[in-house]
Scaffold this motif. Structure first.
Motif, PDB file in Angstrom:
ATOM      1  N   ASN A   1      36.243  39.872  26.205  1.00  0.00           N
ATOM      2  CA  ASN A   1      35.594  41.178  26.265  1.00  0.00           C
ATOM      3  C   ASN A   1      36.249  42.045  27.339  1.00  0.00           C
ATOM      4  O   ASN A   1      36.647  43.184  27.084  1.00  0.00           O
ATOM      5  CB  ASN A   1      34.101  40.941  26.558  1.00  0.00           C
ATOM      6  CG  ASN A   1      33.311  42.209  26.844  1.00  0.00           C
ATOM      7  OD1 ASN A   1      33.767  43.109  27.540  1.00  0.00           O
ATOM      8  ND2 ASN A   1      32.109  42.268  26.320  1.00  0.00           N
TER       9      ASN A   1
ATOM     10  N   ARG B   1      38.436  45.464  26.797  1.00  0.00           N
ATOM     11  CA  ARG B   1      37.850  46.678  27.367  1.00  0.00           C
ATOM     12  C   ARG B   1      38.819  47.356  28.329  1.00  0.00           C
ATOM     13  O   ARG B   1      39.025  48.566  28.279  1.00  0.00           O
ATOM     14  CB  ARG B   1      36.543  46.304  28.081  1.00  0.00           C
ATOM     15  CG  ARG B   1      35.745  47.484  28.588  1.00  0.00           C
ATOM     16  CD  ARG B   1      34.470  47.024  29.264  1.00  0.00           C
ATOM     17  NE  ARG B   1      34.757  46.272  30.471  1.00  0.00           N
ATOM     18  CZ  ARG B   1      34.438  45.000  30.672  1.00  0.00           C
ATOM     19  NH1 ARG B   1      33.821  44.321  29.716  1.00  0.00           N
ATOM     20  NH2 ARG B   1      34.717  44.397  31.810  1.00  0.00           N
ATOM     21  N   GLN B   2      39.438  46.578  29.207  1.00  0.00           N
ATOM     22  CA  GLN B   2      40.347  47.152  30.193  1.00  0.00           C
ATOM     23  C   GLN B   2      41.650  47.628  29.553  1.00  0.00           C
ATOM     24  O   GLN B   2      42.234  48.618  29.990  1.00  0.00           O
ATOM     25  CB  GLN B   2      40.625  46.115  31.286  1.00  0.00           C
ATOM     26  CG  GLN B   2      39.399  45.818  32.139  1.00  0.00           C
ATOM     27  CD  GLN B   2      39.598  44.627  33.062  1.00  0.00           C
ATOM     28  OE1 GLN B   2      40.713  44.153  33.246  1.00  0.00           O
ATOM     29  NE2 GLN B   2      38.504  44.136  33.625  1.00  0.00           N
TER      30      GLN B   2
ATOM     31  N   LEU C   1      30.753  44.063  22.858  1.00  0.00           N
ATOM     32  CA  LEU C   1      31.626  45.233  22.966  1.00  0.00           C
ATOM     33  C   LEU C   1      31.544  46.083  21.691  1.00  0.00           C
ATOM     34  O   LEU C   1      31.497  47.314  21.750  1.00  0.00           O
ATOM     35  CB  LEU C   1      33.063  44.768  23.204  1.00  0.00           C
ATOM     36  CG  LEU C   1      34.047  45.762  23.826  1.00  0.00           C
ATOM     37  CD1 LEU C   1      33.578  46.179  25.210  1.00  0.00           C
ATOM     38  CD2 LEU C   1      35.434  45.132  23.906  1.00  0.00           C
TER      39      LEU C   1
ATOM     40  N   ALA D   1      30.249  50.018  21.071  1.00  0.00           N
ATOM     41  CA  ALA D   1      31.183  51.003  20.518  1.00  0.00           C
ATOM     42  C   ALA D   1      30.627  51.739  19.311  1.00  0.00           C
ATOM     43  O   ALA D   1      31.152  52.789  18.939  1.00  0.00           O
ATOM     44  CB  ALA D   1      32.486  50.301  20.120  1.00  0.00           C
TER      45      ALA D   1
ATOM     46  N   LYS E   1      27.237  54.670  28.925  1.00  0.00           N
ATOM     47  CA  LYS E   1      28.524  54.027  29.140  1.00  0.00           C
ATOM     48  C   LYS E   1      28.301  52.569  29.537  1.00  0.00           C
ATOM     49  O   LYS E   1      27.179  52.152  29.815  1.00  0.00           O
ATOM     50  CB  LYS E   1      29.319  54.749  30.243  1.00  0.00           C
ATOM     51  CG  LYS E   1      29.650  56.201  29.926  1.00  0.00           C
ATOM     52  CD  LYS E   1      30.456  56.832  31.053  1.00  0.00           C
ATOM     53  CE  LYS E   1      30.799  58.282  30.738  1.00  0.00           C
ATOM     54  NZ  LYS E   1      31.592  58.916  31.829  1.00  0.00           N
ATOM     55  N   VAL E   2      29.374  51.800  29.561  1.00  0.00           N
ATOM     56  CA  VAL E   2      29.333  50.421  30.042  1.00  0.00           C
ATOM     57  C   VAL E   2      29.727  50.431  31.510  1.00  0.00           C
ATOM     58  O   VAL E   2      30.779  50.956  31.878  1.00  0.00           O
ATOM     59  CB  VAL E   2      30.296  49.523  29.236  1.00  0.00           C
ATOM     60  CG1 VAL E   2      30.302  48.108  29.814  1.00  0.00           C
ATOM     61  CG2 VAL E   2      29.894  49.488  27.778  1.00  0.00           C
TER      62      VAL E   2
ATOM     63  N   LYS F   1      30.420  48.103  34.957  1.00  0.00           N
ATOM     64  CA  LYS F   1      30.712  46.774  35.469  1.00  0.00           C
ATOM     65  C   LYS F   1      30.936  46.840  36.970  1.00  0.00           C
ATOM     66  O   LYS F   1      31.545  47.791  37.481  1.00  0.00           O
ATOM     67  CB  LYS F   1      31.966  46.205  34.786  1.00  0.00           C
ATOM     68  CG  LYS F   1      31.828  46.013  33.283  1.00  0.00           C
ATOM     69  CD  LYS F   1      30.927  44.833  32.950  1.00  0.00           C
ATOM     70  CE  LYS F   1      30.844  44.616  31.443  1.00  0.00           C
ATOM     71  NZ  LYS F   1      30.022  43.435  31.096  1.00  0.00           N
TER      72      LYS F   1
ATOM     73  N   TYR G   1      33.077  52.310  31.624  1.00  0.00           N
ATOM     74  CA  TYR G   1      33.883  52.300  30.408  1.00  0.00           C
ATOM     75  C   TYR G   1      33.120  52.996  29.294  1.00  0.00           C
ATOM     76  O   TYR G   1      31.900  52.845  29.174  1.00  0.00           O
ATOM     77  CB  TYR G   1      34.187  50.868  29.967  1.00  0.00           C
ATOM     78  CG  TYR G   1      34.988  50.060  30.951  1.00  0.00           C
ATOM     79  CD1 TYR G   1      36.375  50.072  30.927  1.00  0.00           C
ATOM     80  CD2 TYR G   1      34.350  49.274  31.897  1.00  0.00           C
ATOM     81  CE1 TYR G   1      37.114  49.320  31.822  1.00  0.00           C
ATOM     82  CE2 TYR G   1      35.073  48.519  32.802  1.00  0.00           C
ATOM     83  CZ  TYR G   1      36.456  48.546  32.765  1.00  0.00           C
ATOM     84  OH  TYR G   1      37.172  47.803  33.656  1.00  0.00           O
TER      85      TYR G   1
ATOM     86  N   ILE H   1      33.447  53.015  25.269  1.00  0.00           N
ATOM     87  CA  ILE H   1      34.136  52.342  24.168  1.00  0.00           C
ATOM     88  C   ILE H   1      33.932  53.146  22.889  1.00  0.00           C
ATOM     89  O   ILE H   1      32.792  53.374  22.461  1.00  0.00           O
ATOM     90  CB  ILE H   1      33.603  50.912  23.976  1.00  0.00           C
ATOM     91  CG1 ILE H   1      33.596  50.152  25.312  1.00  0.00           C
ATOM     92  CG2 ILE H   1      34.435  50.165  22.941  1.00  0.00           C
ATOM     93  CD1 ILE H   1      34.958  50.028  25.948  1.00  0.00           C
TER      94      ILE H   1
ATOM     95  N   SER I   1      35.845  52.456  19.789  1.00  0.00           N
ATOM     96  CA  SER I   1      36.764  51.764  18.892  1.00  0.00           C
ATOM     97  C   SER I   1      36.033  51.210  17.684  1.00  0.00           C
ATOM     98  O   SER I   1      34.858  50.844  17.772  1.00  0.00           O
ATOM     99  CB  SER I   1      37.461  50.606  19.625  1.00  0.00           C
ATOM    100  OG  SER I   1      38.352  51.089  20.599  1.00  0.00           O
TER     101      SER I   1
END
Length: 265
Positions: free
Chosen positions: A95, A99-100, A131, A135, A142-143, A145, A155, A157, A159
């Motif tokens: 994941n 993500r990165q 993830l 998305a 947002k995500v 961390k 993040y 996402i 996608s």
């Protein structure tokens, strides 16, 4: 978006209807368990190309026994069409790694060999499903961390995911509605003659692909970009109709977006 290297080019000769039909014909030659899976698969390719411009990003999970052609599909259909536009993780990708690597880009993700064998494999697979869940919908959230320097990393996402594996794990109802499982079929007990016939089918498919020009993917991308507003409007109409039939808005969003991509194709 941070400016980085270009992932593709927008050509000035998008696919016409006759050329676009060749992709539909190709997808229908694969051995799907249910014929409509071919159209949903083609719809995912088209929707995934412009996933960042959509209100809902659909995901698919292509599954089937060994020898049904999952990796062949990833290598000979998805990679030539999506090219550098897509991101291609394999087996043990996590994941966090996905993500990165995406780093906020709206790119389709084609995850071949997305198996979940063993405890660690199931944990990685669960992380990728999380993830995908984040998305799906266009939302203000947002995500977030935590990082080692005590500063949070955020993040966003956007996608569309295509996972390919032998099996599909049990998932929560919310995740099932966000991802269509498309099954490939193969007779359980192939004779030597049937195996030879199956190889012939794939050889003919490869010949079909070779006849498609090298710039087919770029021209398909141009067709999708040019029709993205029409896709959004058709998705809205289809989603309402499907939700009334199936009873859930999420199913309407998922299937409506796939069928809108297929309709634009």
């Amino acid at each position: 978006y941070a400016a980085r290297s270009n992932a593709g080019r927008l050509v000035d000769n998008p696919l016409d209807d006759a050329d676009a039909l060749r992709l539909t014909t190709l997808c229908r030659k694969l051995r799907w368990r249910i014929p409509v899976y071919a159209d949903l698969f083609a719809g995912w390719i088209c929707a995934a190309m412009v996933c960042g411009a959509l209100e809902w990003r659909p995901h698919i999970w292509v599954t089937g026994a060994q020898g049904t052609g999952k990796s062949w599909i990833a290598q000979h259909i998805l990679a030539p069409l999506l090219q550098k536009l897509a991101f291609y993780p394999l087996g043990e990708s996590t994941n966090a790694g996905i993500r990165q690597s995406l780093a906020g880009d709206s790119r389709p993700v084609v995850f071949d060999e997305a198996e979940g064998g063993g405890r660690e494999g199931k944990w990685r697979q669960h992380g990728v499903i999380e993830l995908m869940r984040a998305a799906s919908a266009e939302a203000p959230g947002k995500v977030y961390k935590g990082a080692a320097n005590h500063q949070p990393v955020e993040y966003e996402i956007r996608s569309s995911f295509c996972l390919l594996s032998v099996g599909v794990p049990p998932r929560a109802a919310a995740d099932e509605a966000r991802c269509c499982v498309l099954s490939l079929e193969q007779p359980p007990n192939f004779t030597a003659q049937q195996r030879a016939e199956n190889e012939t089918v794939f050889q003919k498919l490869e010949e079909t692909i070779h006849r498609i020009s090298a710039d087919y993917g770029a021209r398909l991308f141009a067709r999708m970009v040019g029709g993205v507003h029409a896709m959004r409007e058709s998705k809205r109409i289809l989603s309402i109709a499907i939700a009334k039939r199936l009873g859930t808005r999420r199913s309407g969003d998922q299937l409506g977006t796939l069928l809108a991509g297929y309709w634009l194709l």
